[in-house]
Design an enzyme around this catalytic site. Structure first.
Site, PDB file in Angstrom:
ATOM      1  N   SER A  66       0.797  -1.235   0.000  1.00 29.25           N
ATOM      2  CA  SER A  66       0.000   0.000   0.000  1.00 29.25           C
ATOM      3  C   SER A  66       0.820   1.271   0.000  1.00 29.25           C
ATOM      4  CB  SER A  66      -0.977   0.013   1.175  1.00 29.25           C
ATOM      5  OG  SER A  66      -2.076  -0.816   0.891  1.00 29.25           O
TER       6      SER A  66
ATOM      7  N   ALA B 277      -6.891 -18.366   0.777  1.00 28.93           N
ATOM      8  CA  ALA B 277      -6.126 -19.605   0.711  1.00 28.93           C
ATOM      9  C   ALA B 277      -5.649 -20.010   2.106  1.00 28.93           C
ATOM     10  CB  ALA B 277      -4.933 -19.441  -0.220  1.00 28.93           C
TER      11      ALA B 277
ATOM     12  N   THR C  80      -4.243 -23.383   2.390  1.00 29.29           N
ATOM     13  CA  THR C  80      -3.294 -24.476   2.160  1.00 29.29           C
ATOM     14  C   THR C  80      -2.343 -24.062   1.049  1.00 29.29           C
ATOM     15  OG1 THR C  80      -4.598 -25.592   0.441  1.00 29.29           O
ATOM     16  CG2 THR C  80      -5.080 -26.170   2.739  1.00 29.29           C
TER      17      THR C  80
ATOM     18  N   TYR D 210     -10.645   2.567   5.694  1.00 31.25           N
ATOM     19  CA  TYR D 210      -9.619   2.213   4.712  1.00 31.25           C
ATOM     20  C   TYR D 210     -10.156   1.154   3.756  1.00 31.25           C
ATOM     21  CZ  TYR D 210      -4.881   1.351   3.018  1.00 31.25           C
ATOM     22  OH  TYR D 210      -3.758   1.252   2.241  1.00 31.25           O
ATOM     23  N   SER D 211     -10.071   1.433   2.465  1.00 31.56           N
ATOM     24  CA  SER D 211     -10.590   0.509   1.456  1.00 31.56           C
ATOM     25  C   SER D 211      -9.709   0.533   0.221  1.00 31.56           C
ATOM     26  CB  SER D 211     -12.027   0.883   1.064  1.00 31.56           C
ATOM     27  OG  SER D 211     -12.476   0.092  -0.030  1.00 31.56           O
ATOM     28  N   ASN D 212      -9.145  -0.618  -0.111  1.00 33.37           N
ATOM     29  CA  ASN D 212      -8.308  -0.724  -1.303  1.00 33.37           C
ATOM     30  C   ASN D 212      -9.083  -0.477  -2.584  1.00 33.37           C
ATOM     31  OD1 ASN D 212      -5.554  -1.752  -0.265  1.00 33.37           O
ATOM     32  ND2 ASN D 212      -7.034  -3.005   0.821  1.00 33.37           N
TER      33      ASN D 212
ATOM     34  N   GLY E 165       2.668  -0.183   4.211  1.00 33.23           N
ATOM     35  CA  GLY E 165       1.976  -1.152   3.380  1.00 33.23           C
ATOM     36  C   GLY E 165       2.352  -2.568   3.750  1.00 33.23           C
TER      37      GLY E 165
ATOM     38  N   SER F 217       7.435 -12.933   9.743  1.00 36.25           N
ATOM     39  CA  SER F 217       7.290 -14.381   9.898  1.00 36.25           C
ATOM     40  C   SER F 217       6.383 -14.722  11.068  1.00 36.25           C
ATOM     41  CB  SER F 217       8.664 -15.037  10.081  1.00 36.25           C
ATOM     42  OG  SER F 217       9.299 -14.561  11.260  1.00 36.25           O
TER      43      SER F 217
END
Length: 408
Positions: free
Chosen positions: A97, A158, A160, A196-198, A340, A366
Site C-alpha cells: 500500500s 487460501a 493451504t 480504509y478501502s483498497n 503497506g 514471519s
C-alpha cells in the site's frame, strides 16, 4: 483480522504494518550486518533497531535512513529462508500500500494540469460503477464509504499451499475487483466517515487511465519513477515474480504446514502493486515533501487529514490525508508516511515535513497466522522514531557532513 469485523473498524489487512492480519511463520534466522564504513554510533544504533525488529518475528529486514546525499543502512536476517544469503543492500520488496501515495500524487498532478478535479463525481469518469455521490477526493482520502474488495479475492482466502499455488497466478481486471466490493453494503454515506478501502485506489487507477488515455502504470513511471531516477522501482503488471535481488516473504498457511514462498503472486493494480527498495522509497518521499512533485496547492490538499482512529494502537495522533498519513513523533513534531503490507511483505516509512530526512524499512515478516502484529509494528515505529528524533536532540542520524554510509 478481517475487514468484515465491523465491531473493531480495523483497516483491510493489505494496508500493512500497523494492523497486518494473516501474518506468517518461520523461525528467525539472525544475520547481523553493518554499513560499508567502520561502525560508528549512528550505524550501530540503526543496526540495534534492525536486530530488535528482526527479533519480533521476521526472516529479513533492510532499513535505510537518508538525509540528502548522506545515508546509513542496516540489515539483518536472510534474503530467502530457502537459502543462507544475507539480505542484499539493494533488495527489491513488495511495498504494497505504499503504492497509494504514488498513485495519489499522479491524481493530484492531473488536477494541477486541469485534466480532472478532486470534487469530480467518480460517475463522471466511470459511469455506473459506484453511484453518483462518491468523488475523486473521497477515493484518495478513504472517505467514500466504499467496501473493500481485499478479503473477497480467492487468494486472500487460501489456507493451504495447494490453494495458494492454484490462485497465485490468477489475475483480475479492475472492474472485477470493484464488482467484488460492491456486493457488500457501503460502510457509510460518502463523506460521512473514514474507512480504509483498497477499492478506492483501484478506482483511482481506472480514473487515471480515463484522464490520460494510458495505463496508470505509465502515468506513475512518466511523472515519478523516471524523473526521480528510481532505478530499483518496478510496476510488474500481471507478472507474479519479484525481481532479483529480492527480499522474499514466506508464510505457513496452517500450523505444521511447510512454509510457502508468498512473494510469487500476481498483483497488478493501483492499490498495492509497486515493487521498490528502501532507497527509492526515501527518494520518493523526499521529493514529494520537498515540493518537487506537486505544486503547493496540491501538496496542501494531500496533507489535509482526518482522524485515522484504527491506527492509534501503534501511532500517536495518526491522520489520513489524500494518500498520505501523518503522525506525531515522541520527540515532538510530525512526520508523513504511508506503510503497506500483505502476505508478510511489510513496508514502513516516514519523512520529515521539509523532505530533508527520510527512513524506510522493508520487512519479511514471519508471524504465525492470527498472531498479533502490534509488537512488530511498534518495533518498526521505534526504529523510525530513533532515526528522525535524533535531529531534535541535535545529533543528526546520519550525521550531516559524513560520507554516505551504504553497504557493499
Amino acid at each position: 483480522m478481517s475487514i468484515r469485523d465491523r465491531s473493531t473498524r480495523m483497516p483491510a489487512r493489505r494496508f500493512g504494518l500497523a494492523l497486518v492480519a494473516g501474518a506468517l511463520v518461520l523461525s528467525c534466522i539472525p544475520s547481523a550486518a553493518a554499513a560499508r564504513h567502520a561502525p560508528n554510533r549512528t550505524a550501530a544504533e540503526l543496526q540495534r533497531d534492525v536486530n530488535a525488529l528482526l527479533a519480533t518475528g521476521a526472516t529479513g529486514v533492510l532499513a535505510e535512513v537518508s538525509a540528502g546525499s548522506h545515508r546509513v543502512a542496516a540489515r539483518a536476517g536472510v534474503a530467502d529462508p530457502a537459502g543462507r544469503n544475507p539480505v542484499a543492500w539493494d533488495a527489491k520488496h513488495r511495498i504494497e500500500s505504499t503504492t497509494k501515495p504514488f498513485v495519489a500524487t499522479v491524481v493530484l498532478r492531473l488536477t494541477a494540469e486541469g485534466k480532472l478535479g478532486l470534487d469530480d463525481p467518480v460517475d463522471r469518469w466511470l459511469p455506473g460503477l459506484v453511484g453518483t455521490e462518491v468523488t475523486v477526493r473521497q477515493l484518495l482520502g478513504h472517505t467514500s464509504g466504499l467496501p473493500d474488495y481485499a478479503d473477497d479475492v480467492p487468494l486472500a482466502q487460501a489456507t493451504t499451499a495447494e490453494q495458494f499455488d492454484r490462485e497465485r497466478f490468477r489475475t483480475y481486471s479492475p472492474g472485477q475487483l470493484v464488482a467484488m466490493a460492491m456486493r457488500h453494503p457501503p460502510e457509510f454515506a460518502p463523506g460521512q466517515g473514514w474507512s480504509y478501502s483498497n477499492t478506492n485506489y483501484v478506482l483511482a487507477g481506472m480514473i487515471i487511465e480515463k484522464a490520460t488515455g494510458a495505463p496508470w502504470q505509465q502515468a506513475v513511471h512518466e511523472r515519478i519513477i523516471e524523473p526521480l531516477g528510481l532505478t530499483g522501482t518496478v510496476i510488474p503488471g500481471t507478472s507474479a515474480y519479484l525481481p532479483s535481488p529480492r527480499l522474499a516473504a514466506y508464510q505457513r498457511l496452517r500450523p505444521g504446514d511447510r512454509p510457502v514462498d508468498v512473494s510469487t503472486r500476481a498483483s497488478g493494480h493501483a492499490d498495492a502493486s509497486i515493487i521498490s527498495t528502501p532507497r527509492d522509497v526515501n527518494r520518493f518521499f523526499e521529493a514529494l515533501l520537498g515540493g518537487s512533485l506537486l505544486p503547493p496547492a496540491q501538496l496542501k490538499e494531500m496533507q489535509t487529514t482526518v482522524r485515522a482512529e484504527p491506527f492509534e494502537a501503534v501511532w500517536d495522533e495518526p491522520g489520513y490525508g489524500l494518500g498520505l498519513m501523518r503522525r506525531r513523533l515522541p520527540c515532538g513534531g510530525w512526520v508523513w508516511f504511508h506503510g503497506g503490507g500483505w502476505w508478510n511483505a511489510i513496508t514502513d516509512n516516514a519523512v520529515t515535513p521539509d523532505g530533508r530526512r527520510a527512513v524506510t524499512v522493508a520487512i519479511a515478516s514471519s508471524l504465525d497466522p492470527g498472531q498479533d502484529p502490534t509488537a512488530q509494528a511498534k518495533a518498526s515505529a521505534a526504529l523510525i522514531d530513533h532515526a528522525l528524533c535524533a535531529d531534535a536532540a541535535g545529533t543528526p542520524y546520519p550525521r550531516s557532513g559524513n560520507p554516505a554510509m551504504t553497504a557493499s
